[in-house]
Design a protein around this motif. Structure first.
Motif, PDB file in Angstrom:
ATOM      1  N   VAL A 240       0.853  -1.192   0.000  1.00 15.12           N
ATOM      2  CA  VAL A 240       0.000   0.000   0.000  1.00 15.12           C
ATOM      3  C   VAL A 240       0.884   1.235   0.000  1.00 15.12           C
ATOM      4  O   VAL A 240       1.890   1.293   0.719  1.00 15.12           O
ATOM      5  CB  VAL A 240      -0.937   0.023   1.218  1.00 15.12           C
ATOM      6  CG1 VAL A 240      -1.821   1.275   1.190  1.00 15.12           C
ATOM      7  CG2 VAL A 240      -1.803  -1.223   1.267  1.00 15.12           C
ATOM      8  N   LEU A 241       0.498   2.229  -0.802  1.00 19.53           N
ATOM      9  CA  LEU A 241       1.169   3.530  -0.799  1.00 19.53           C
ATOM     10  C   LEU A 241       0.202   4.558  -0.222  1.00 19.53           C
ATOM     11  O   LEU A 241      -0.903   4.735  -0.736  1.00 19.53           O
ATOM     12  CB  LEU A 241       1.590   3.928  -2.209  1.00 19.53           C
ATOM     13  CG  LEU A 241       2.249   5.310  -2.351  1.00 19.53           C
ATOM     14  CD1 LEU A 241       3.540   5.390  -1.542  1.00 19.53           C
ATOM     15  CD2 LEU A 241       2.519   5.633  -3.824  1.00 19.53           C
ATOM     16  N   ILE A 242       0.630   5.246   0.840  1.00 20.29           N
ATOM     17  CA  ILE A 242      -0.201   6.242   1.508  1.00 20.29           C
ATOM     18  C   ILE A 242       0.335   7.630   1.180  1.00 20.29           C
ATOM     19  O   ILE A 242       1.512   7.915   1.393  1.00 20.29           O
ATOM     20  CB  ILE A 242      -0.204   6.023   3.030  1.00 20.29           C
ATOM     21  CG1 ILE A 242      -0.691   4.610   3.364  1.00 20.29           C
ATOM     22  CG2 ILE A 242      -1.078   7.063   3.725  1.00 20.29           C
ATOM     23  CD1 ILE A 242      -0.598   4.268   4.838  1.00 20.29           C
ATOM     24  N   GLY A 243      -0.533   8.480   0.668  1.00 20.86           N
ATOM     25  CA  GLY A 243      -0.157   9.856   0.352  1.00 20.86           C
ATOM     26  C   GLY A 243      -0.858  10.832   1.277  1.00 20.86           C
ATOM     27  O   GLY A 243      -1.771  10.480   2.012  1.00 20.86           O
ATOM     28  N   GLY A 244      -0.416  12.067   1.222  1.00 16.18           N
ATOM     29  CA  GLY A 244      -1.031  13.084   2.066  1.00 16.18           C
ATOM     30  C   GLY A 244      -0.005  14.084   2.549  1.00 16.18           C
ATOM     31  O   GLY A 244       1.190  13.787   2.632  1.00 16.18           O
ATOM     32  N   GLU A 245      -0.473  15.290   2.874  1.00 12.80           N
ATOM     33  CA  GLU A 245       0.414  16.341   3.340  1.00 12.80           C
ATOM     34  C   GLU A 245       1.009  15.993   4.706  1.00 12.80           C
ATOM     35  O   GLU A 245       0.533  15.088   5.401  1.00 12.80           O
ATOM     36  CB  GLU A 245      -0.359  17.665   3.433  1.00 12.80           C
ATOM     37  CG  GLU A 245      -0.890  18.169   2.109  1.00 12.80           C
ATOM     38  CD  GLU A 245      -1.678  19.461   2.259  1.00 12.80           C
ATOM     39  OE1 GLU A 245      -1.720  20.011   3.387  1.00 12.80           O
ATOM     40  OE2 GLU A 245      -2.269  19.915   1.262  1.00 12.80           O
ATOM     41  N   THR A 246       2.024  16.742   5.090  1.00  9.48           N
ATOM     42  CA  THR A 246       2.645  16.563   6.398  1.00  9.48           C
ATOM     43  C   THR A 246       1.613  16.788   7.498  1.00  9.48           C
ATOM     44  O   THR A 246       0.850  17.747   7.455  1.00  9.48           O
ATOM     45  CB  THR A 246       3.801  17.570   6.573  1.00  9.48           C
ATOM     46  OG1 THR A 246       4.804  17.296   5.596  1.00  9.48           O
ATOM     47  CG2 THR A 246       4.410  17.456   7.955  1.00  9.48           C
ATOM     48  N   GLY A 247       1.592  15.872   8.458  1.00 16.03           N
ATOM     49  CA  GLY A 247       0.714  16.043   9.604  1.00 16.03           C
ATOM     50  C   GLY A 247      -0.685  15.499   9.430  1.00 16.03           C
ATOM     51  O   GLY A 247      -1.533  15.686  10.310  1.00 16.03           O
ATOM     52  N   THR A 248      -0.958  14.802   8.325  1.00 12.97           N
ATOM     53  CA  THR A 248      -2.309  14.271   8.112  1.00 12.97           C
ATOM     54  C   THR A 248      -2.520  12.914   8.770  1.00 12.97           C
ATOM     55  O   THR A 248      -3.655  12.442   8.859  1.00 12.97           O
ATOM     56  CB  THR A 248      -2.621  14.154   6.610  1.00 12.97           C
ATOM     57  OG1 THR A 248      -1.553  13.450   5.952  1.00 12.97           O
ATOM     58  CG2 THR A 248      -2.771  15.527   5.975  1.00 12.97           C
ATOM     59  N   GLY A 249      -1.447  12.262   9.228  1.00 12.03           N
ATOM     60  CA  GLY A 249      -1.594  10.992   9.942  1.00 12.03           C
ATOM     61  C   GLY A 249      -1.297   9.766   9.104  1.00 12.03           C
ATOM     62  O   GLY A 249      -1.955   8.733   9.253  1.00 12.03           O
ATOM     63  N   LYS A 250      -0.274   9.843   8.266  1.00 12.77           N
ATOM     64  CA  LYS A 250       0.034   8.711   7.379  1.00 12.77           C
ATOM     65  C   LYS A 250       0.504   7.485   8.163  1.00 12.77           C
ATOM     66  O   LYS A 250       0.142   6.357   7.831  1.00 12.77           O
ATOM     67  CB  LYS A 250       1.072   9.148   6.338  1.00 12.77           C
ATOM     68  CG  LYS A 250       0.550  10.201   5.361  1.00 12.77           C
ATOM     69  CD  LYS A 250       1.563  10.531   4.290  1.00 12.77           C
ATOM     70  CE  LYS A 250       2.752  11.290   4.816  1.00 12.77           C
ATOM     71  NZ  LYS A 250       2.382  12.631   5.367  1.00 12.77           N
ATOM     72  N   GLU A 251       1.322   7.692   9.190  1.00 19.29           N
ATOM     73  CA  GLU A 251       1.765   6.528   9.971  1.00 19.29           C
ATOM     74  C   GLU A 251       0.599   5.913  10.747  1.00 19.29           C
ATOM     75  O   GLU A 251       0.520   4.689  10.891  1.00 19.29           O
ATOM     76  CB  GLU A 251       2.885   6.907  10.942  1.00 19.29           C
ATOM     77  CG  GLU A 251       3.396   5.697  11.725  1.00 19.29           C
ATOM     78  CD  GLU A 251       4.667   5.958  12.521  1.00 19.29           C
ATOM     79  OE1 GLU A 251       4.942   5.173  13.459  1.00 19.29           O
ATOM     80  OE2 GLU A 251       5.377   6.940  12.204  1.00 19.29           O
ATOM     81  N   LEU A 252      -0.317   6.743  11.226  1.00 22.69           N
ATOM     82  CA  LEU A 252      -1.500   6.209  11.903  1.00 22.69           C
ATOM     83  C   LEU A 252      -2.317   5.351  10.947  1.00 22.69           C
ATOM     84  O   LEU A 252      -2.847   4.299  11.329  1.00 22.69           O
ATOM     85  CB  LEU A 252      -2.365   7.350  12.442  1.00 22.69           C
ATOM     86  CG  LEU A 252      -1.769   8.184  13.583  1.00 22.69           C
ATOM     87  CD1 LEU A 252      -2.726   9.307  13.956  1.00 22.69           C
ATOM     88  CD2 LEU A 252      -1.468   7.308  14.800  1.00 22.69           C
ATOM     89  N   ALA A 253      -2.422   5.800   9.693  1.00 17.07           N
ATOM     90  CA  ALA A 253      -3.147   5.017   8.693  1.00 17.07           C
ATOM     91  C   ALA A 253      -2.448   3.684   8.441  1.00 17.07           C
ATOM     92  O   ALA A 253      -3.095   2.638   8.304  1.00 17.07           O
ATOM     93  CB  ALA A 253      -3.275   5.817   7.400  1.00 17.07           C
ATOM     94  N   ALA A 254      -1.117   3.715   8.369  1.00 19.34           N
ATOM     95  CA  ALA A 254      -0.362   2.481   8.150  1.00 19.34           C
ATOM     96  C   ALA A 254      -0.545   1.520   9.322  1.00 19.34           C
ATOM     97  O   ALA A 254      -0.717   0.310   9.135  1.00 19.34           O
ATOM     98  CB  ALA A 254       1.121   2.803   7.967  1.00 19.34           C
ATOM     99  N   ARG A 255      -0.513   2.044  10.531  1.00 17.90           N
ATOM    100  CA  ARG A 255      -0.724   1.197  11.698  1.00 17.90           C
ATOM    101  C   ARG A 255      -2.129   0.600  11.705  1.00 17.90           C
ATOM    102  O   ARG A 255      -2.333  -0.552  12.120  1.00 17.90           O
ATOM    103  CB  ARG A 255      -0.473   1.989  12.983  1.00 17.90           C
ATOM    104  CG  ARG A 255       1.003   2.321  13.217  1.00 17.90           C
ATOM    105  CD  ARG A 255       1.208   3.094  14.509  1.00 17.90           C
ATOM    106  NE  ARG A 255       2.615   3.408  14.713  1.00 17.90           N
ATOM    107  CZ  ARG A 255       3.497   2.603  15.309  1.00 17.90           C
ATOM    108  NH1 ARG A 255       3.087   1.429  15.763  1.00 17.90           N
ATOM    109  NH2 ARG A 255       4.747   2.961  15.451  1.00 17.90           N
TER     110      ARG A 255
END
Length: 355
Positions: free
Chosen positions: A56-71
């Protein structure tokens, strides 16, 4: 060479069915909070991608919670009992990249006194999260590509290939497609990483979520510090009016935390720009305003409503004062007084000439 046993082991794990969720996930427990339509669509994608064992590739601006989405993808999926290993690609130099990811054997380089496991080995049976993949150098991209292709790797100085039984999730706040077009990111690596994609919306596009998040952050801080505090009316009004939030959820959280710690009483002031015509209402238990103050606040609200109402009618009538008056159900002269009262003559005079 990679043994047949290693390949079969990886294939069997990849084919294992993910656990179907019995009900709506507890998103708050995963620190993914929001009720806006754009954010709910993202949550639906995360839930769907968690059911399949694919990159999975997660995109988004800084501070949007990409690591939270990955977790969330990891802990909602079949690998939830395995480790989640985050790797900040921007913090690893080229000279250490392969040793950090693949590990090394004793004597592979100076100071390699003993064998060491890399991030891939540490993530065995779980998820390897590659954050800021856009910061990888060309050499690092080549090394990552080789592993993402078939999950095989060789520790630095080692003689045998090993198989990494991991799920790869990558994240970037940059436009990787644009970087690939400029020759700054390998297109073949991009194709390997974006098998499944999800993009987290910026906070400014998540209608109503800023208020919800600010209240949740405040409640957490109250529990953390043992002090009861609430956001004041001005802060709530500013949050509802919308803010640019270049740092997104992380910026909002830091602002709430700072305001909580610097508050003198039970009221928290975020210091955000207020919407036009805002007049704060007194809180229960405070001194009642004088009749003059109440009348002034009431007049401000009515005046703002009238100004906005007249402005909207003029826009709908394309500046035609007579047509706007008819839409309002008022005589032209009386409607004209309202237009002049709020200094909107230019909007009325800007109407197109009659045929």
């Amino acid at each position: 060479m990679l043994t047949a046993t290693g390949r079969q082991g990886h294939a069997q794990h990849s084919a294992a069915p993910a656990r179907e969720p019995e009900s709506e996930p507890d998103w708050a427990a995963l620190n993914l909070i929001g009720a806006s339509a754009s954010f709910r669509r993202v949550l639906a994608s995360l839930c769907q991608w968690s059911r399949v064992d694919a990159t999975v590739l997660i995109g988004g601006e800084t501070g949007t919670g990409k690591e939270l989405a990955a977790r969330a993808i990891h802990y909602l999926g079949a690998r939830q009992d395995g480790p989640f290993v985050p790797v900040n690609c921007g913090a690893i130099t080229d000279s250490l990249l392969e040793a950090e990811l693949f590990g090394h054997v004793r004597g592979a380089f100076t100071d390699a006194k003993q064998d060491a496991r890399g991030m891939i080995a540490l993530a065995q049976g779980g998820t390897l999260f590659l954050d800021e993949v856009d910061s990888l150098s060309p050499r690092a991209q080549a090394a990552i590509l080789r592993f993402v292709q078939d999950h095989s790797y060789r520790p630095v100085g080692g003689a045998r290939f090993q198989c990494g039984d991991v799920r790869v999730i990558a994240a970037s706040n940059a436009d990787l497609e644009a970087l690939a077009a400029e020759g700054r990111f390998r297109r073949d690596l991009l194709y390997r990483l974006n098998l499944l994609t999800v993009t987290l919306p910026p906070l400014r596009e998540r209608e109503g979520d800023a208020v919800l998040l600010a209240r949740v952050f405040t409640e957490r801080l109250c529990r953390q510090y043992g002090v009861p505090r609430t956001l004041d009316d001005a802060s709530l009004a500013a949050l509802r009016a919308g803010q640019p939030w270049p740092g997104n959820v992380r910026e909002l959280e830091h602002r709430v935390h700072r305001a909580f710690l610097t508050a003198q009483g039970q009221s928290i002031t975020l210091g955000l720009p207020l919407p036009a015509g805002f007049a704060p209402l007194p809180r229960a238990g405070t001194t009642a305003p004088s009749p003059i103050a109440f009348a002034r606040a009431k007049a401000q609200v009515i005046a703002e409503f009238e100004r906005r109402y007249v402005l909207d009618l003029l826009a709908e009538a394309k500046g035609n004062l007579s047509l706007a008056a008819r839409l309002a159900g008022k005589e032209r002269s009386r409607f004209g007084k309202l237009v002049r009262k709020y200094g909107l003559q230019r909007d009325a005079d800007a109407r197109p000439p009659r045929d």
